[in-house]
Design a protein around this motif. Structure first.
Motif, PDB file in Angstrom:
ATOM      1  N   ASN A   1       0.843  -1.188   0.000  1.00 25.45           N
ATOM      2  CA  ASN A   1       0.000   0.000   0.000  1.00 25.45           C
ATOM      3  C   ASN A   1       0.885   1.247   0.000  1.00 25.45           C
TER       4      ASN A   1
ATOM      5  N   THR B   1      -3.163   4.463  -1.438  1.00 23.38           N
ATOM      6  CA  THR B   1      -4.501   3.958  -1.737  1.00 23.38           C
ATOM      7  C   THR B   1      -5.558   4.831  -1.077  1.00 23.38           C
TER       8      THR B   1
ATOM      9  N   THR C   1      -4.450  -1.686  -2.532  1.00 20.92           N
ATOM     10  CA  THR C   1      -3.017  -2.001  -2.660  1.00 20.92           C
ATOM     11  C   THR C   1      -2.487  -1.361  -3.938  1.00 20.92           C
TER      12      THR C   1
ATOM     13  N   ASP D   1       0.846   5.945   2.261  1.00 23.62           N
ATOM     14  CA  ASP D   1      -0.165   5.041   1.720  1.00 23.62           C
ATOM     15  C   ASP D   1      -0.783   5.723   0.494  1.00 23.62           C
TER      16      ASP D   1
END
Length: 718
Positions: free
Chosen positions: A192, A212, A238, A210
């Motif tokens: 991620n 995502t 992901t 991250d």
């Protein structure tokens, strides 16, 4: 009762008890039972299909069918190049793209670490260490020389059955792994967050936040309510794809399985969300940074997991500031999995969809189906490599479209009225024969020169010839329509691109009819160098230059190569002269035998005796040149091989050996060439003396050309 699952279960008591029946592969999905003979069954599983004739006691092999389901494809720069990918419910695999035999055998396929869902990354120029992935973020370094495998996971753990929300990193089932184009010590692994190593996986660093949508409600267990599924395919939110710019180090594009696109232009120091406005949640399955223009990229985006099969090809030319979606010509539900731009021709695009391959010659302005002999299957990945197009498919393994030359050169210049000869790609003096009918072997590319031409106005009665010339303009090979010899005949189709394959063997002397020669009667292949192909069609004569190269794995001395060429030419010249000589001998003997049927009835048998002796004398010379008793291949071990076979065998031995020519080859060549000169001299003497004298004697005897009376041989002989 049969239950198909990871194991194959069978009950013979109505389901009270079950036993496991071994099959060639696990994850069994389907079973067909012959209604007329239930002992005959066909089982389908994640490894392919297999047949049983004894109710499942034994099954046929699955090593004879290209049924692999590949996720991604990569290739190295070996010769021949090797193709890499992960096979669903099987191992990762690498295989050469060609072999020296009639096809690529099963034994040439080998695993390269990771597991079924592997991406594989490596230095294409030195692919000793292969970094292959697996579900749950597993990644290994595989040493192809020592055949050793090492875990290099960023955070080593077993994630099977874990809830994605609780994982340190969330990896896609098919988590991307790439090696930097600019620094072969740098490897990226997408979770991620984007992870990076510079020390072969000993340590990893996070170079992104991250990337995502990171919605906790989407990070629960998969499956339920009876059983949960936690193998890793259920991980969501992901990174799905990582693409490094081919133009500038530090520029990296990242796409996720929940529909976001980010870019960094400073090696991860800062990231920009460049997702097209209002893009729905979906999968960024592939990003292809244009090899021709900085800031330009093609994105394959789809939403089939939302039951939306609409194709999408997203294009930006300004690092994601603006986007276009261009899919004109792609079928309504052929959702797109991958798009690649040709590295030679800007705007020539290849798209792999759920139902096949598409091309665009105008930078996605319009798409055209381009299936050829490719099965109608999902195409999961494409790679343009060494002027070939490699496709990974779901269920039909790897496919390679050899030589993209005609597609790359297609333009307005290739009109609908005029013939066109495409410039050929390089031909190599290495490879095996092609065998499209084999199920056991991978198919080789065509050996030698692949030349393409376009004849839009072709009619069945038209004439076409193609000539291959050397640098001095000497014609080495001629092809033509209407030719009876298979290796010289051209078959033309109207309204399409035609392909001509030349095996690099020049036209030689046609063999002696009815005679077996061990190794055949071919002249040696051409040597590396520059050549020309000439197409003659009506009043049009089109020419293109091309190059023949040696096996690039060899280091050859030009002097040694020239010595080999000279010796091969001597042997070939001798073998061709020998063949012509034997044909001449046969022609003379046929005439002598015909004449002797008339000479035999004359009162004076002197000429008959001389003619018969002359046939015998020619036979004695010919017997040293060819073995006329050899009528089948096995006869080569039954009757002594003569000079023609010895010359051709030695020629082929030297041709098939890389330089330098050995002392043994030189000595044998000198002996055979000396032997030929002696036999040739004896034949020349026979022609100059015996045959000339015999002709004069026949002329002096005034033998009539036409005899009007059938000889009565019984009356002539006691």
């Amino acid at each position: 009762v049969f239950v198909l699952n990871a194991p194959y279960l069978q009950s013979t008591d109505g389901g009270k008890t079950f036993q496991t029946i071994p099959t060639p592969h696990g994850d069994n999905h389907t079973l067909w039972i012959n209604p007329e003979n239930p002992m005959i069954m066909i089982n389908g599983n994640d490894g392919g299909g297999n047949v049983s004739y004894n109710g499942g006691l034994t099954w046929s092999t699955q090593q004879n069918q290209p049924t692999a389901q590949f996720y991604r494809v990569n290739a190295d720069n070996q010769f021949p190049y090797h193709v890499y990918g992960g096979q669903q419910d099987n191992t990762s695999v690498a295989t050469p793209s060609a072999a020296s035999g009639p096809g690529i055998p099963y034994d040439d396929f080998y695993p390269v670490g990771g597991c079924e869902s592997a991406y594989s990354a490596f230095d294409p120029d030195n692919p000793r260490y292969v970094y292959s992935g697996c579900y749950q973020g597993i990644i290994t370094e595989y040493d192809t020389e020592l055949e050793l495998e090492k875990d290099v996971m960023a955070y080593s753990h077993i994630g099977l059955g874990d809830r994605p929300l609780d994982m340190k990193y969330r990896f896609n089932w098919n988590a991307p792994i790439i090696m930097s184009k600019f620094d072969k010590n740098v490897i990226y692994h997408g979770a991620n967050k984007l992870l990076k190593t510079t020390d072969r996986g000993v340590t990893w660093e996070e170079i992104s936040p991250d990337l995502t949508r990171n919605r906790p409600e989407r990070l629960n267990w998969g499956g339920g309510p009876i059983t949960r599924e936690g193998a890793g395919g259920e991980n969501y939110q992901t990174i799905m794809y990582v693409e490094e710019s081919p133009h500038e180090a530090g520029v990296i594009w990242v796409g996720t399985d929940d529909g976001l696109i980010h870019i960094t232009r400073d090696s991860g120091e800062s990231w920009d969300n460049i997702t097209p406005p209002d893009l729905e949640e979906g999968m960024i399955n592939c990003i292809d940074a244009s090899p021709h223009a900085e800031g330009k990229a093609y994105v394959a985006y789809n939403r089939y997991k939302f039951n939306d099969f609409t194709p999408h090809v997203l294009i930006t030319e300004d690092f994601g500031a603006t986007w276009k979606n261009l899919t004109d010509g792609i079928e309504a539900e052929a959702h797109v999995r991958v798009v690649r731009e040709d590295p030679v021709t800007p705007g020539l695009l290849y798209a792999g969809t759920e139902t096949g391959l598409y091309l665009s010659f105008d930078d996605a302005g319009h798409w055209t189906p381009f299936q050829l002999n490719l099965p109608v299957v999902p195409i999961t990945d494409l790679m343009v490599h060494q002027n070939d197009l490699i496709a990974a498919t779901q269920g039909r393994a790897f496919w390679i479209l050899d030589d993209l030359t005609p597609l790359q050169q297609w333009s307005d210049q290739v009109s609908e009225e005029d013939p066109y000869l495409f410039e050929p790609d390089v031909a190599h003096l290495w490879g095996g024969t092609r065998n499209d009918s084999s199920l056991v072997l991978g198919t080789n590319p065509d050996y030698g020169l692949m030349a393409y031409y376009y004849l839009p106005g072709w009619e069945k009665d038209d004439k076409l010839s193609v000539k291959i010339l050397d640098r001095d303009g000497e014609v080495l090979k001629t092809f033509a329509t209407g030719e009876k010899q298979k290796d010289k005949k051209i078959t033309v189709k109207k309204g399409g691109v035609n392909k001509l394959v030349w095996n690099l063997i020049p036209d030689g002397e046609e063999g002696i009819k009815g005679l077996i020669t061990l190794g055949g009667n071919n002249s040696p292949k051409v040597i590396p160098g520059d050549y020309q192909i000439r197409l003659i069609y009506g009043s049009d004569s089109l020419e293109q230059d091309f190059t023949v190269q040696a096996d690039p794995r060899l280091e050859t001395d030009p002097v040694e190569l020239e010595e080999k060429k000279a010796l091969l030419e001597e042997l070939d010249q001798a073998a061709r002269e020998l063949t012509v000589t034997v044909k001449d001998m046969n022609f003379v003997q046929e005439q002598l035998k015909a004449l002797n049927t008339r000479l035999e009835v004359l009162p004076d048998t002197t000429l008959f005796a001389r003619g018969k002796a002359l046939v015998t004398n020619i036979d004695s010379v010919k017997a040293n040149l060819v073995q006329e008793k050899q009528k089948t291949f096995q006869d080569v071990v039954n009757y002594q091989n003569q000079l023609n076979t010895k010359l051709r065998y030695l020629q082929q031995t030297i041709e098939g050996s890389y330089p330098p020519v050995t002392q043994g080859q030189k000595e044998s060549s000198r002996d055979l060439l000396d032997s030929w000169q002696k036999q040739k001299a004896e034949w020349l003497r026979l022609k100059a003396e015996d045959i000339t004298d015999f002709n004069q004697a026949v002329s002096d005897a005034a033998i009539p050309f036409i005899s009007t009376q059938v000889p009565d041989k019984k009356a002539m002989r006691p």
